[in-house]
Scaffold this motif. Structure first.
Motif, PDB file in Angstrom:
ATOM      1  N   ASP A  13     -30.300 -10.427  43.933  1.00 35.71           N
ATOM      2  CA  ASP A  13     -30.933 -11.719  43.411  1.00 35.71           C
ATOM      3  C   ASP A  13     -29.854 -12.800  43.407  1.00 35.71           C
ATOM      4  O   ASP A  13     -30.300 -13.835  42.887  1.00 35.71           O
ATOM      5  CB  ASP A  13     -31.324 -11.358  42.125  1.00 35.71           C
ATOM      6  CG  ASP A  13     -30.559 -10.734  40.874  1.00 35.71           C
ATOM      7  OD1 ASP A  13     -29.382 -10.387  41.478  1.00 35.71           O
ATOM      8  OD2 ASP A  13     -30.828 -10.749  39.775  1.00 35.71           O
ATOM      9  N   PHE A 185     -25.318 -18.973  46.808  1.00 35.70           N
ATOM     10  CA  PHE A 185     -26.060 -20.188  47.438  1.00 35.70           C
ATOM     11  C   PHE A 185     -26.433 -21.151  46.417  1.00 35.70           C
ATOM     12  O   PHE A 185     -27.735 -21.178  46.067  1.00 35.70           O
ATOM     13  CB  PHE A 185     -26.996 -19.755  48.496  1.00 35.70           C
ATOM     14  CG  PHE A 185     -26.577 -18.785  49.520  1.00 35.70           C
ATOM     15  CD1 PHE A 185     -26.051 -19.566  50.596  1.00 35.70           C
ATOM     16  CD2 PHE A 185     -26.684 -17.716  49.583  1.00 35.70           C
ATOM     17  CE1 PHE A 185     -25.458 -18.816  51.880  1.00 35.70           C
ATOM     18  CE2 PHE A 185     -26.143 -16.978  50.612  1.00 35.70           C
ATOM     19  CZ  PHE A 185     -25.551 -17.543  51.627  1.00 35.70           C
ATOM     20  N   ALA A 190     -28.637 -27.988  51.721  1.00 37.50           N
ATOM     21  CA  ALA A 190     -29.398 -27.000  52.610  1.00 37.50           C
ATOM     22  C   ALA A 190     -29.990 -27.441  53.969  1.00 37.50           C
ATOM     23  O   ALA A 190     -29.947 -26.946  54.995  1.00 37.50           O
ATOM     24  CB  ALA A 190     -30.628 -26.298  51.670  1.00 37.50           C
ATOM     25  N   LEU A 195     -27.222 -21.643  59.540  1.00 38.17           N
ATOM     26  CA  LEU A 195     -26.663 -20.333  59.844  1.00 38.17           C
ATOM     27  C   LEU A 195     -27.315 -19.361  60.891  1.00 38.17           C
ATOM     28  O   LEU A 195     -28.563 -19.611  61.133  1.00 38.17           O
ATOM     29  CB  LEU A 195     -26.588 -19.469  58.610  1.00 38.17           C
ATOM     30  CG  LEU A 195     -26.064 -20.248  57.237  1.00 38.17           C
ATOM     31  CD1 LEU A 195     -26.211 -19.357  56.060  1.00 38.17           C
ATOM     32  CD2 LEU A 195     -24.386 -20.323  57.727  1.00 38.17           C
ATOM     33  N   TYR A 212     -22.849 -14.059  59.060  1.00 36.13           N
ATOM     34  CA  TYR A 212     -23.623 -15.138  59.593  1.00 36.13           C
ATOM     35  C   TYR A 212     -22.473 -16.042  60.232  1.00 36.13           C
ATOM     36  O   TYR A 212     -21.506 -16.322  59.654  1.00 36.13           O
ATOM     37  CB  TYR A 212     -24.270 -15.746  58.444  1.00 36.13           C
ATOM     38  CG  TYR A 212     -25.484 -15.011  57.978  1.00 36.13           C
ATOM     39  CD1 TYR A 212     -26.944 -14.863  58.482  1.00 36.13           C
ATOM     40  CD2 TYR A 212     -25.273 -14.036  56.718  1.00 36.13           C
ATOM     41  CE1 TYR A 212     -27.779 -13.977  58.092  1.00 36.13           C
ATOM     42  CE2 TYR A 212     -26.462 -13.341  56.225  1.00 36.13           C
ATOM     43  CZ  TYR A 212     -27.413 -13.529  57.079  1.00 36.13           C
ATOM     44  OH  TYR A 212     -28.541 -12.758  56.402  1.00 36.13           O
TER      45      TYR A 212
ATOM     46  N   LEU B  12     -32.217 -17.046  52.838  1.00 32.52           N
ATOM     47  CA  LEU B  12     -30.975 -16.342  52.526  1.00 32.52           C
ATOM     48  C   LEU B  12     -30.717 -16.795  50.905  1.00 32.52           C
ATOM     49  O   LEU B  12     -29.636 -16.141  50.316  1.00 32.52           O
ATOM     50  CB  LEU B  12     -29.996 -16.629  53.515  1.00 32.52           C
ATOM     51  CG  LEU B  12     -28.534 -16.032  53.410  1.00 32.52           C
ATOM     52  CD1 LEU B  12     -28.674 -14.585  53.511  1.00 32.52           C
ATOM     53  CD2 LEU B  12     -27.611 -16.335  54.585  1.00 32.52           C
ATOM     54  N   ASP B  13     -30.854 -17.867  50.604  1.00 36.59           N
ATOM     55  CA  ASP B  13     -30.519 -18.308  49.165  1.00 36.59           C
ATOM     56  C   ASP B  13     -31.715 -17.823  48.190  1.00 36.59           C
ATOM     57  O   ASP B  13     -31.966 -18.443  47.178  1.00 36.59           O
ATOM     58  CB  ASP B  13     -30.358 -19.722  49.163  1.00 36.59           C
ATOM     59  CG  ASP B  13     -31.471 -20.694  49.788  1.00 36.59           C
ATOM     60  OD1 ASP B  13     -32.428 -20.120  50.288  1.00 36.59           O
ATOM     61  OD2 ASP B  13     -31.503 -21.971  49.645  1.00 36.59           O
ATOM     62  N   PRO B 175     -32.232 -16.119  57.845  1.00 41.14           N
ATOM     63  CA  PRO B 175     -31.236 -16.993  57.883  1.00 41.14           C
ATOM     64  C   PRO B 175     -31.304 -18.438  57.572  1.00 41.14           C
ATOM     65  O   PRO B 175     -30.768 -19.019  58.484  1.00 41.14           O
ATOM     66  CB  PRO B 175     -30.163 -16.467  59.075  1.00 41.14           C
ATOM     67  CG  PRO B 175     -31.018 -16.211  60.353  1.00 41.14           C
ATOM     68  CD  PRO B 175     -32.363 -15.476  59.512  1.00 41.14           C
ATOM     69  N   GLU B 176     -32.041 -18.693  56.621  1.00 39.52           N
ATOM     70  CA  GLU B 176     -32.440 -20.105  56.379  1.00 39.52           C
ATOM     71  C   GLU B 176     -31.911 -20.433  54.836  1.00 39.52           C
ATOM     72  O   GLU B 176     -32.222 -19.445  54.201  1.00 39.52           O
ATOM     73  CB  GLU B 176     -33.830 -20.464  56.575  1.00 39.52           C
ATOM     74  CG  GLU B 176     -34.285 -20.256  57.854  1.00 39.52           C
ATOM     75  CD  GLU B 176     -34.226 -21.249  58.855  1.00 39.52           C
ATOM     76  OE1 GLU B 176     -33.729 -22.383  58.267  1.00 39.52           O
ATOM     77  OE2 GLU B 176     -34.606 -21.167  60.017  1.00 39.52           O
ATOM     78  N   LEU B 177     -31.718 -21.559  54.657  1.00 40.47           N
ATOM     79  CA  LEU B 177     -31.392 -22.086  53.141  1.00 40.47           C
ATOM     80  C   LEU B 177     -32.741 -23.175  52.976  1.00 40.47           C
ATOM     81  O   LEU B 177     -32.766 -24.158  53.719  1.00 40.47           O
ATOM     82  CB  LEU B 177     -29.968 -22.644  53.038  1.00 40.47           C
ATOM     83  CG  LEU B 177     -28.989 -21.841  53.402  1.00 40.47           C
ATOM     84  CD1 LEU B 177     -27.831 -22.483  53.337  1.00 40.47           C
ATOM     85  CD2 LEU B 177     -28.953 -20.678  52.547  1.00 40.47           C
ATOM     86  N   LEU B 178     -33.350 -22.970  51.893  1.00 36.98           N
ATOM     87  CA  LEU B 178     -34.232 -23.847  51.399  1.00 36.98           C
ATOM     88  C   LEU B 178     -33.864 -24.989  50.421  1.00 36.98           C
ATOM     89  O   LEU B 178     -34.248 -25.727  50.272  1.00 36.98           O
ATOM     90  CB  LEU B 178     -35.558 -23.181  50.836  1.00 36.98           C
ATOM     91  CG  LEU B 178     -36.287 -22.145  52.129  1.00 36.98           C
ATOM     92  CD1 LEU B 178     -37.948 -21.902  51.570  1.00 36.98           C
ATOM     93  CD2 LEU B 178     -36.591 -22.733  53.376  1.00 36.98           C
ATOM     94  N   GLY B 179     -33.034 -24.196  49.561  1.00 37.22           N
ATOM     95  CA  GLY B 179     -32.298 -25.277  48.432  1.00 37.22           C
ATOM     96  C   GLY B 179     -33.140 -25.362  47.263  1.00 37.22           C
ATOM     97  O   GLY B 179     -32.686 -25.860  46.395  1.00 37.22           O
ATOM     98  N   ARG B 183     -38.421 -18.452  43.552  1.00 36.33           N
ATOM     99  CA  ARG B 183     -37.290 -17.532  43.887  1.00 36.33           C
ATOM    100  C   ARG B 183     -38.318 -15.979  43.797  1.00 36.33           C
ATOM    101  O   ARG B 183     -39.144 -16.045  42.766  1.00 36.33           O
ATOM    102  CB  ARG B 183     -36.093 -17.498  42.766  1.00 36.33           C
ATOM    103  CG  ARG B 183     -35.360 -18.429  42.999  1.00 36.33           C
ATOM    104  CD  ARG B 183     -34.094 -18.117  42.092  1.00 36.33           C
ATOM    105  NE  ARG B 183     -33.292 -19.113  41.843  1.00 36.33           N
ATOM    106  CZ  ARG B 183     -32.458 -19.765  42.788  1.00 36.33           C
ATOM    107  NH1 ARG B 183     -32.311 -18.884  43.771  1.00 36.33           N
ATOM    108  NH2 ARG B 183     -31.593 -20.941  42.690  1.00 36.33           N
ATOM    109  N   PHE B 185     -36.470 -13.101  43.117  1.00 40.83           N
ATOM    110  CA  PHE B 185     -36.060 -12.159  42.150  1.00 40.83           C
ATOM    111  C   PHE B 185     -35.853 -13.422  40.890  1.00 40.83           C
ATOM    112  O   PHE B 185     -34.702 -13.637  40.874  1.00 40.83           O
ATOM    113  CB  PHE B 185     -34.705 -11.599  42.469  1.00 40.83           C
ATOM    114  CG  PHE B 185     -34.989 -10.409  43.571  1.00 40.83           C
ATOM    115  CD1 PHE B 185     -35.437  -9.408  43.158  1.00 40.83           C
ATOM    116  CD2 PHE B 185     -34.543 -10.613  44.939  1.00 40.83           C
ATOM    117  CE1 PHE B 185     -35.672  -8.156  44.200  1.00 40.83           C
ATOM    118  CE2 PHE B 185     -34.915  -9.674  45.776  1.00 40.83           C
ATOM    119  CZ  PHE B 185     -35.565  -8.210  45.401  1.00 40.83           C
TER     120      PHE B 185
END
Lengths: 216, 216
Positions: A13, A185, A190, A195, A212, B12-13, B175-179, B183, B185
């Motif tokens: 998580d 993170f 973002a 990555l 990564y 990833l985040d 391997p992306e970050l949404l920021g 969520r 979890f």
């Protein structure tokens, strides 16, 4: 010139430390269980002056990381758990005693000047007050051809990631849920961080090692 | 009796949808990029009535998942993007037209009663107002020996996970970050949910397919 790398154990998580970090429980509630996979490994035990331990893919990975690193960057809070002037910090001598497990120069990011300290086994602590770029410059000079590794915490890694200075991040993804604590993170731009997956290794301990590369 | 499974693409985040979900952008800002890996796969295209596509380990995984599922559970918001009485829902007929890609019975969790609907290709939509256990019971009866799959969203999966009813969760880690956003979890009783790693598959698209078994 070596790379700037960061590796850390993260819960499924997304937490790298649990809630309620204290001097007694520096990784917060439940945070210790993120690191269980490493304590029994031969390479980890060797670097901590202990004999025995398991030789497996996890141990090799840790050995590789130890071998590649020529210097480390560390946040003040990871160093001592404290903040503010050093004379008021009950843990100003840090967690590791006279023989810390690093074996190379460590650069501690802090707002409070302090003379460098040499410990046994090749570990030196240098306290840098001029910011992350100055610290990186000093660490690179100390590391030579080897990598500079960010030891932590998450906030220091986030600063280097946001500044576009990090080359690689390795996440040891542990199938635990902490439910709260410090997110890896977080506080990131973002839209500016890109990555790509470089390598995935499945661990006998149920941990997934995800490497990564930061794309620029 | 089959298993109760859930699979979803996660950044990833830790997000499974981006911020600001709307009828025009049901996956929120940036959410669509979590699913890019799947649109070009032969098995996914087949299930959506399209020809061509790539045959690789990702396609096999999707094919397996489609083959194993005999029925699905779905939240109201995933079905239409709406909430409240059906007569006020501008997307009450859902996203998929007359020939939805499911090909088996789908049970929609809702607080608002509605008559079942049969679509082309074996998809039926049954609206269940008696809660998650009743919906699971109906889905199990419809699935026979096959698995019941939770189609989403995250909140429905969380409810089944908290209730100790989920057997497996597969995360397609992108391997992306949404920021920001939704969520996966979240809202979980972390102390009661125990997972173990069952399988890790590295995708040619840079996605990591992480299968976890829920331990009881």
């Amino acid at each position: 010139m070596g790379r700037l790398t960061f590796e850390i154990s993260m819960s499924l998580d997304g937490f790298v430390a649990g809630p309620n970090q204290t001097l007694e429980e520096p990784l917060g509630k439940g945070g210790e269980q993120l690191h269980q996979w490493i304590f029994g490994l031969k390479s980890w035990r060797e670097s901590h002056g202990k004999s025995g331990g398991e030789s497996n893919v996890d141990s090799e990975l840790v050995e590789q990381s130890i071998r590649n690193a020529g210097a480390e960057l560390m946040g003040r809070r990871m160093f001592s758990g404290g903040a503010g002037p050093w004379e008021d910090d009950p843990n100003a001598d840090a967690w590791w005693g006279d023989d810390p497990p690093f074996g190379h120069p460590v650069f501690v990011l802090t707002h409070h000047p302090r003379e460098p300290e040499s410990k046994q086994g090749g570990t030196t602590f240098t306290f840098v007050t001029e910011g992350i770029e100055a610290a990186l410059e000093q660490a690179r000079a100390a590391a030579g051809d080897k990598d500079v590794k960010i030891a932590g915490g998450a906030d220091v890694a986030q600063q280097y990631l946001n500044a576009g200075l990090l080359d690689e991040v390795q996440i040891h993804l542990v199938p635990e849920l902490l439910g709260g604590g410090v997110r890896l993170f977080d506080n990131l731009d973002a839209s500016r961080v890109k990555l790509e997956t470089a390598r995935v290794i499945e661990s006998p301990a149920g941990v997934t090692h995800l490497l990564y590369r930061v794309v620029r």
